[in-house]
Design an enzyme around this catalytic site. Structure first.
Site, mmCIF file in Angstrom:
data_model
loop_
_atom_site.group_PDB
_atom_site.id
_atom_site.type_symbol
_atom_site.label_atom_id
_atom_site.label_comp_id
_atom_site.label_asym_id
_atom_site.label_seq_id
_atom_site.Cartn_x
_atom_site.Cartn_y
_atom_site.Cartn_z
ATOM 1 N N SER A 126 -3.539 25.184 -73.257
ATOM 2 C CA SER A 126 -2.766 24.588 -72.164
ATOM 3 C C SER A 126 -1.489 23.919 -72.653
ATOM 4 O O SER A 126 -1.455 23.326 -73.741
ATOM 5 C CB SER A 126 -3.641 23.534 -71.471
ATOM 6 O OG SER A 126 -2.857 22.689 -70.672
ATOM 7 N N GLU A 128 -0.573 21.249 -71.657
ATOM 8 C CA GLU A 128 -0.871 19.811 -71.791
ATOM 9 C C GLU A 128 -0.999 19.414 -73.263
ATOM 10 O O GLU A 128 -0.913 18.234 -73.596
ATOM 11 C CB GLU A 128 -2.157 19.453 -71.034
ATOM 12 C CG GLU A 128 -2.020 19.446 -69.525
ATOM 13 C CD GLU A 128 -1.137 18.311 -68.983
ATOM 14 O OE1 GLU A 128 -1.217 17.187 -69.501
ATOM 15 O OE2 GLU A 128 -0.360 18.573 -68.056
ATOM 16 N N TYR A 150 -8.048 15.190 -71.902
ATOM 17 C CA TYR A 150 -8.034 16.637 -71.642
ATOM 18 C C TYR A 150 -7.127 17.340 -72.650
ATOM 19 O O TYR A 150 -7.510 18.339 -73.266
ATOM 20 C CB TYR A 150 -7.547 16.905 -70.207
ATOM 21 C CG TYR A 150 -7.239 18.355 -69.921
ATOM 22 C CD1 TYR A 150 -8.255 19.272 -69.679
ATOM 23 C CD2 TYR A 150 -5.911 18.812 -69.894
ATOM 24 C CE1 TYR A 150 -7.965 20.615 -69.423
ATOM 25 C CE2 TYR A 150 -5.615 20.150 -69.639
ATOM 26 C CZ TYR A 150 -6.642 21.040 -69.399
ATOM 27 O OH TYR A 150 -6.349 22.355 -69.156
#
Ligand code: NDP
Ligand code: GDP
Length: 327
Positions: A126, A128, A150
């Site tokens: 991801s 992120e 996360y």
């Protein structure tokens, strides 16, 4: 006649898993999906294909269940999409997020080594992971600086995939996907929250939407385009890592402008900022450089940001007009 290819999708009940299942069925794969036990079954995203896929019970927290799933379906390809995927929930449940989103990757990789090391593996990494970005735009070489439990868990999942590729010669690829959305996106994510609220407001069912950071920028694409990139990665002779993005970034405020304008409303009349939706640490700016995925896989997104927002608003209007509950 050659037998059809078999693929196992973990996270088949999620947004991407359901689109990937649609895509692989079109390509005549035999599709298997790992589903975890819950007290109420929610297969709404795969309802339309339930009789064409085989669901296998298992959980990313239980390695033996993954070994059994692989032994049962003997796939050539595994797409690991299962995760606790919502950033705010990762502060509320950091340990569970680590178990599912980080260690779950090691468990499935171990299961592949046990059952058949020739299985090709896709890991859902991801953007992120870039978090507090070290450079703009972000590439496969940009260092990671995750800003949430996360993001930290995804960094682990990414590196364990790279490590098992290098340690054991697995055909394991990691797709560093930037945000991708669709009418099947969970209602808690900002795009869907906005498009669903726009539809409710337009139909007189609500009169405001409360949001957090309006200045945050994301590189938003369309989920069905992105599952195509996952598949392309596993068709290559050599495994590798790829950034998958549109190369454009837009603010949350712009998302609101486009969505409200599409139904003839002014976002300023309906959007309220609410500290409840601010994050302890946010990711302010994401924009990916998709040069490698263009050059090596020939992948291009087909839906623009504006089209994406319009597709989602139209779908939410239809859902509400049909009297259906959002899924
Ligand atoms: P969703 O949240 O829609 O789907 C997550 C899936 O994981 C669901 O099927 C869920 O099952 C399953 N799952 C969660 N925990 C477990 C567990 N312990 N065991 C088995 N299955 C589990 O995510 P998306 O489809 O949006 O994303 C797919 C993947 O891509 C995720 O890993 C996500 O983190 C990653 N990603 C997503 C991006 C995006 O913009 N969408 C961007 C970059 C990466 P259940 O239905 O039972 O909850
Ligand atoms: P993420 O990039 O995976 O965290 O995807 P989200 O859709 O959850 O959030 C994207 C960005 O929108 C983040 O920077 C959030 O801070 C911002 N945002 C602003 N208001 C909201 C809100 O009400 N809900 C969510 N989910 N995000 C919001």
């Amino acid at each position: 006649m050659t037998a059809n290819k078999r693929a196992l999708i973990t996270g088949i009940t999620g947004q991407d898993g359901s689109y990937l299942a649609d895509f692989l069925l079109q390509k005549e794969y035999e599709v298997f999906g790992l589903v975890r036990r819950s007290s109420t079954i929610n297969f709404s995203r795969i309802e339309h294909i339930q009789d064409r896929v085989t669901l296998i019970s298992g959980d990313m927290l239980d390695e033996m269940s993954l070994v059994q799933a692989l032994s049962q379906c003997q796939p050539q390809e595994v797409y690991n999409l299962a995760a606790q995927s919502f950033v705010p929930a990762s502060w509320a449940q950091p340990v569970f997020t680590g178990e599912a989103t980080a260690l779950g990757v090691t468990r499935i990789l171990n299961a592949i080594r046990t059952v058949n090391p020739a299985i090709r593996f896709y890991q859902a990494s991801s953007s992120e992971m870039f978090g507090k970005v070290r450079e703009v735009p972000q590439t496969e070489q940009t260092p990671f600086y995750p800003r949430s439990p996360y993001g930290v868990a995804k960094v682990y999942g990414h590196w364990i995939t790279v490590n098992y590729r290098e340690s054991y010669g697995l055909h394991a690829s990691s797709g560093i996907l930037f945000n991708h959305e669709s009418p099947r996106r969970g209602l808690e994510f900002v795009t869907r929250k906005v498009t669903h609220a726009v539809a409710q407001i337009k139909l007189g069912m609500a009169n405001e939407v409360r949001l957090g950071n309006l200045d945050s920028h994301r590189d938003w694409g369309y989920a069905p385009d992105y599952v195509r990139a996952m598949w392309l990665m596993l068709q290559q002779d050599k495994p590798d890592d790829y950034v998958v993005s549109t190369g454009e970034t837009h603010a949350v405020q712009e998302l609101c402008e486009v969505a409200f304008e599409y139904v003839g409303l002014n976002w300023r009349d309906y959007v309220k900022q609410d500290p409840r939706f601010m994050r302890p640490a946010d990711v302010d700016l994401l924009v990916g450089n998709p040069a490698k995925v263009h050059a090596k896989l020939g992948w291009e997104p087909e839906v623009t940001f504006k089209e994406l927002v319009q597709i989602m608003v139209d779908a939410d209007l239809k859902l509400l007009r049909d009297g259906k509950k959002a899924r």
